[in-house]
Design a protein around this motif. Structure first.
Motif, PDB file in Angstrom:
ATOM      1  N   SER A 189       9.258   5.961 -21.404  1.00  0.00           N
ATOM      2  CA  SER A 189      10.317   5.013 -21.024  1.00  0.00           C
ATOM      3  C   SER A 189      10.545   5.033 -19.515  1.00  0.00           C
ATOM      4  O   SER A 189      10.831   3.990 -18.915  1.00  0.00           O
ATOM      5  N   TYR A 190      10.435   6.211 -18.924  1.00  0.00           N
ATOM      6  CA  TYR A 190      10.644   6.322 -17.473  1.00  0.00           C
ATOM      7  C   TYR A 190       9.561   5.555 -16.719  1.00  0.00           C
ATOM      8  O   TYR A 190       9.866   4.785 -15.787  1.00  0.00           O
ATOM      9  N   TYR A 191       8.312   5.705 -17.125  1.00  0.00           N
ATOM     10  CA  TYR A 191       7.229   4.974 -16.456  1.00  0.00           C
ATOM     11  C   TYR A 191       7.329   3.472 -16.736  1.00  0.00           C
ATOM     12  O   TYR A 191       6.986   2.643 -15.880  1.00  0.00           O
ATOM     13  N   GLU A 192       7.792   3.124 -17.921  1.00  0.00           N
ATOM     14  CA  GLU A 192       8.014   1.702 -18.204  1.00  0.00           C
ATOM     15  C   GLU A 192       9.092   1.141 -17.285  1.00  0.00           C
ATOM     16  O   GLU A 192       8.979   0.007 -16.798  1.00  0.00           O
ATOM     17  N   LEU A 193      10.117   1.932 -17.010  1.00  0.00           N
ATOM     18  CA  LEU A 193      11.189   1.512 -16.118  1.00  0.00           C
ATOM     19  C   LEU A 193      10.663   1.300 -14.699  1.00  0.00           C
ATOM     20  O   LEU A 193      11.008   0.309 -14.035  1.00  0.00           O
ATOM     21  N   LEU A 194       9.821   2.209 -14.243  1.00  0.00           N
ATOM     22  CA  LEU A 194       9.227   2.051 -12.912  1.00  0.00           C
ATOM     23  C   LEU A 194       8.356   0.801 -12.855  1.00  0.00           C
ATOM     24  O   LEU A 194       8.352   0.073 -11.841  1.00  0.00           O
ATOM     25  N   ALA A 195       7.604   0.549 -13.917  1.00  0.00           N
ATOM     26  CA  ALA A 195       6.748  -0.644 -13.952  1.00  0.00           C
ATOM     27  C   ALA A 195       7.590  -1.915 -13.932  1.00  0.00           C
ATOM     28  O   ALA A 195       7.251  -2.885 -13.229  1.00  0.00           O
ATOM     29  N   LEU A 196       8.690  -1.933 -14.681  1.00  0.00           N
ATOM     30  CA  LEU A 196       9.548  -3.118 -14.693  1.00  0.00           C
ATOM     31  C   LEU A 196      10.187  -3.354 -13.323  1.00  0.00           C
ATOM     32  O   LEU A 196      10.316  -4.501 -12.873  1.00  0.00           O
ATOM     33  N   ASP A 197      10.600  -2.277 -12.667  1.00  0.00           N
ATOM     34  CA  ASP A 197      11.146  -2.417 -11.311  1.00  0.00           C
ATOM     35  C   ASP A 197      10.110  -3.032 -10.377  1.00  0.00           C
ATOM     36  O   ASP A 197      10.428  -3.902  -9.548  1.00  0.00           O
ATOM     37  N   THR A 198       8.875  -2.575 -10.492  1.00  0.00           N
ATOM     38  CA  THR A 198       7.796  -3.098  -9.632  1.00  0.00           C
ATOM     39  C   THR A 198       7.518  -4.557  -9.948  1.00  0.00           C
ATOM     40  O   THR A 198       7.311  -5.376  -9.033  1.00  0.00           O
ATOM     41  N   GLN A 199       7.513  -4.920 -11.219  1.00  0.00           N
ATOM     42  CA  GLN A 199       7.304  -6.316 -11.587  1.00  0.00           C
ATOM     43  C   GLN A 199       8.438  -7.204 -11.086  1.00  0.00           C
ATOM     44  O   GLN A 199       8.209  -8.347 -10.640  1.00  0.00           O
ATOM     45  N   LEU A 200       9.674  -6.683 -11.143  1.00  0.00           N
ATOM     46  CA  LEU A 200      10.808  -7.451 -10.624  1.00  0.00           C
ATOM     47  C   LEU A 200      10.660  -7.667  -9.118  1.00  0.00           C
ATOM     48  O   LEU A 200      10.961  -8.764  -8.603  1.00  0.00           O
ATOM     49  N   ALA A 201      10.182  -6.650  -8.420  1.00  0.00           N
ATOM     50  CA  ALA A 201       9.945  -6.800  -6.978  1.00  0.00           C
ATOM     51  C   ALA A 201       8.852  -7.826  -6.704  1.00  0.00           C
ATOM     52  O   ALA A 201       8.946  -8.613  -5.744  1.00  0.00           O
ATOM     53  N   ILE A 202       7.817  -7.858  -7.537  1.00  0.00           N
ATOM     54  CA  ILE A 202       6.735  -8.847  -7.384  1.00  0.00           C
ATOM     55  C   ILE A 202       7.284 -10.254  -7.584  1.00  0.00           C
ATOM     56  O   ILE A 202       6.926 -11.196  -6.856  1.00  0.00           O
ATOM     57  N   ILE A 203       8.159 -10.402  -8.576  1.00  0.00           N
ATOM     58  CA  ILE A 203       8.762 -11.720  -8.811  1.00  0.00           C
ATOM     59  C   ILE A 203       9.565 -12.158  -7.599  1.00  0.00           C
ATOM     60  O   ILE A 203       9.487 -13.324  -7.171  1.00  0.00           O
ATOM     61  N   SER A 274      11.084   3.764  -7.547  1.00  0.00           N
ATOM     62  CA  SER A 274       9.999   2.898  -8.025  1.00  0.00           C
ATOM     63  C   SER A 274       9.067   2.441  -6.923  1.00  0.00           C
ATOM     64  O   SER A 274       8.087   1.740  -7.208  1.00  0.00           O
ATOM     65  N   ALA A 275       9.355   2.818  -5.691  1.00  0.00           N
ATOM     66  CA  ALA A 275       8.593   2.259  -4.563  1.00  0.00           C
ATOM     67  C   ALA A 275       7.109   2.571  -4.660  1.00  0.00           C
ATOM     68  O   ALA A 275       6.266   1.721  -4.355  1.00  0.00           O
ATOM     69  N   GLY A 276       6.747   3.764  -5.055  1.00  0.00           N
ATOM     70  CA  GLY A 276       5.340   4.143  -5.056  1.00  0.00           C
ATOM     71  C   GLY A 276       4.672   4.090  -6.401  1.00  0.00           C
ATOM     72  O   GLY A 276       3.623   4.733  -6.586  1.00  0.00           O
ATOM     73  N   PHE A 277       5.208   3.311  -7.349  1.00  0.00           N
ATOM     74  CA  PHE A 277       4.621   3.299  -8.687  1.00  0.00           C
ATOM     75  C   PHE A 277       3.191   2.787  -8.681  1.00  0.00           C
ATOM     76  O   PHE A 277       2.316   3.343  -9.362  1.00  0.00           O
ATOM     77  N   ALA A 278       2.944   1.745  -7.943  1.00  0.00           N
ATOM     78  CA  ALA A 278       1.602   1.151  -7.940  1.00  0.00           C
ATOM     79  C   ALA A 278       0.547   2.114  -7.411  1.00  0.00           C
ATOM     80  O   ALA A 278      -0.642   1.980  -7.732  1.00  0.00           O
ATOM     81  N   SER A 279       0.965   3.073  -6.619  1.00  0.00           N
ATOM     82  CA  SER A 279       0.000   4.013  -6.038  1.00  0.00           C
ATOM     83  C   SER A 279      -0.034   5.357  -6.773  1.00  0.00           C
ATOM     84  O   SER A 279      -0.702   6.291  -6.304  1.00  0.00           O
ATOM     85  N   LEU A 280       0.667   5.462  -7.898  1.00  0.00           N
ATOM     86  CA  LEU A 280       0.627   6.713  -8.659  1.00  0.00           C
ATOM     87  C   LEU A 280      -0.786   6.977  -9.164  1.00  0.00           C
ATOM     88  O   LEU A 280      -1.479   6.062  -9.624  1.00  0.00           O
ATOM     89  N   VAL A 281      -1.188   8.234  -9.102  1.00  0.00           N
ATOM     90  CA  VAL A 281      -2.511   8.634  -9.575  1.00  0.00           C
ATOM     91  C   VAL A 281      -2.336   9.448 -10.852  1.00  0.00           C
ATOM     92  O   VAL A 281      -1.620  10.453 -10.856  1.00  0.00           O
ATOM     93  N   PRO A 282      -2.955   9.032 -11.957  1.00  0.00           N
ATOM     94  CA  PRO A 282      -2.820   9.791 -13.210  1.00  0.00           C
ATOM     95  C   PRO A 282      -3.318  11.226 -13.044  1.00  0.00           C
ATOM     96  O   PRO A 282      -4.226  11.506 -12.265  1.00  0.00           O
ATOM     97  N   ASN A 283      -2.699  12.134 -13.795  1.00  0.00           N
ATOM     98  CA  ASN A 283      -3.093  13.535 -13.744  1.00  0.00           C
ATOM     99  C   ASN A 283      -4.526  13.726 -14.219  1.00  0.00           C
ATOM    100  O   ASN A 283      -5.008  13.016 -15.109  1.00  0.00           O
TER     101      ASN A 283
END
Length: 477
Positions: A189-203, A274-283
């Motif tokens: 849910s936390y990562y989904e929240l970060l993704a939604l914040d990023t999508q809102l910024a894109i909009i 949420s600023a750096g979500f797009a640049s997160l690197v999976p473990n």
């Protein structure tokens, strides 16, 4: 003569035990299959990410703070903790059943015996003085200690206690499995929240870009280079993009409240960056070997403990076919007057009795209990095997998912780059009257959708790292 009676009684007891022992149905048995494949995708590296502490695996301080709060306040987890306490008390109950029970009691009463009965006619005194008749109402005072003990010949009671211990251990593993699932739900849910914040910024960015494009189209119309149709199409595109943000905002609210519910609190903002979500690197993940799932996965260990308890239940049910031996003893003082109750040894009373009871006729209830326990034991075997198989499948699926998502994200990134460049090119061509306005609109729409898809893919990547960590049994340690 007395020895002969004793011998006859012993003979009857032995015959009873022999009869009941021979009539016990055989144990229904099914072997447990604990074999698993040697590795995932032909790998045999035993390094396992699931053995890492969750505080080491998740490095976002906001996320770890949420998980810590959930461990304290989550209602379902706290309910499970009480179930563990119930299981612990069940052990105490079962332990007490095979230990002697000793109690202390006292009583007082009045007894009236008919004068013309055998007992009434034989009683001539009440206070140890000849010539006095027994009164019509005779008092009775007693204080005594009493003991009761069922001798656990067939280990029925001990096996019942061992079964309770196994169920207690299963409840502990159930709590650990819930902790693993709780971490997984919060992180997803936390990562989904970060993704939604990023999508809102894109909009918001696209609204600005499209608003500027609408101004240019209006200027082009004033210069009679385009028609009113182009202005209306651009205006509709801006309105459509503005409308998208409200669906995203609603999803953000729902996701925040889902996290708040898991944390056991009423709705409030979720602290996040949420600023750096797009640049997160999976473990970087290491799945280890499948046999480690038998020790790492709490649900597998829970199923194993439940299986052990079910096997012991069969032994308990089997012992019901055999005779049970119980001992009863009493030691105390009894007299018809409080004045005599302390006089020894006249007021001393003592009893000692043993009962050996075994079923002979109409054992339907015992047979049904035994058959039910046998069926539950076989059921527990299948449940254990199903849990192990499911654990392996989850890991295998997530490993494949992580690999495919990595390839998908790489291609989607190239698509976003190409469409972003196409947007700039189409705008320049439109200004120079070398491209139609429909090309500009379609390019902007495709670019927005591709950026949305890229963020969705990134969210799936982060969720996959959460799922594989859970599948490997991480989180509870």
């Amino acid at each position: 003569m007395r020895n002969k009676k004793i011998s006859n009684a012993i003979g009857i007891v032995l015959l009873t035990m022999l009869y009941t022992g021979c009539s016990v149905p055989p144990i229904a048995h099914k072997a447990v299959n604990k074999t698993v494949p040697l590795g995932y995708n032909s790998t045999s590296d035993s390094t396992n990410t699931g053995q890492i502490s969750w505080k080491t695996y998740f490095t976002d301080p906001n996320l770890t703070a949420l998980i810590d709060t959930a461990f304290l306040n989550n209602q379902e987890l706290n309910i499970t903790l009480q179930e563990i306490e119930i299981s612990r008390q069940e052990i105490r109950t079962r332990k007490g059943e095979y230990l002697p029970f000793v109690g202390l009691g006292g009583g007082a009463g009045v007894d009236k015996i008919g004068r013309y009965t055998n007992l009434g006619a034989s009683e001539a005194t009440t206070d140890i003085k000849p010539g006095k008749e027994t009164p019509e109402f005779l008092p009775d005072f007693q204080v005594a200690a009493f003991a009761k003990w069922e001798v656990d010949i067939w280990h029925k009671l001990r096996n019942a206690r061992k079964a309770a211990v196994s169920r207690y251990l299963a409840s502990v593993e159930g709590k650990n499995f819930m902790m693993t699932n709780l971490i997984s739900e919060i992180a997803n849910s936390y990562y989904e929240l970060l993704a939604l914040d990023t999508q809102l910024a894109i909009i918001q960015q696209n609204i600005d870009i499209q608003t500027n494009a609408l101004k240019i189209v209006r200027m082009e119309k004033e210069a009679t280079r385009v028609t009113e149709l182009a202005v209306r199409r651009f205006e509709a595109q801006v309105l459509h993009t503005q409308n998208l943000q409200y669906d995203i905002k609603q999803r953000i609210t729902v996701t925040e409240n889902r996290i708040n519910f898991l944390l056991g609190r009423y709705p409030q903002p979720i602290t996040r960056n949420s600023a750096g979500f797009a640049s997160l690197v999976p473990n970087i993940l290491q799945a280890g070997i499948p046999s480690q799932l038998l020790q790492n996965r709490p649900d597998v260990k829970q199923a194993e403990n439940n299986l052990a308890a079910a096997k012991l239940d069969v032994e308990v049910a089997r012992a019901n076919f055999y005779p049970s031996l119980s001992l009863n003893a009493t030691l105390g003082l009894r007299a018809f007057s409080p004045a005599y109750i302390a006089k020894l040894p006249e007021s001393l009373v003592a009893t000692l009795a043993g009962d050996l009871i075994g079923p002979l006729i109409n054992k339907n209830a015992i047979k049904a209990t035994y058959a039910s326990a046998s069926a539950k034991q076989i059921q527990a075997v299948y449940e254990y095997e199903r849990t192990v198989l499911n654990a392996y499948m989850e890991v295998a699926n997530e490993l494949s998912n992580i690999s495919n998502l990595a390839s998908s994200y790489e291609l989607k990134s190239k698509e976003v780059l190409a469409l972003t460049q196409s947007t700039t090119i189409s705008n320049n061509l439109f200004r120079s009257a070398r491209a139609d306005y429909m090309e500009v609109l379609l390019t902007q729409r495709d670019a927005l959708e591709s950026r949305f898809d890229l963020i969705e893919t990134k969210m799936k990547q982060m969720n996959a790292t959460v799922h594989i960590y859970r599948a490997l049994g991480g989180g509870w340690n």
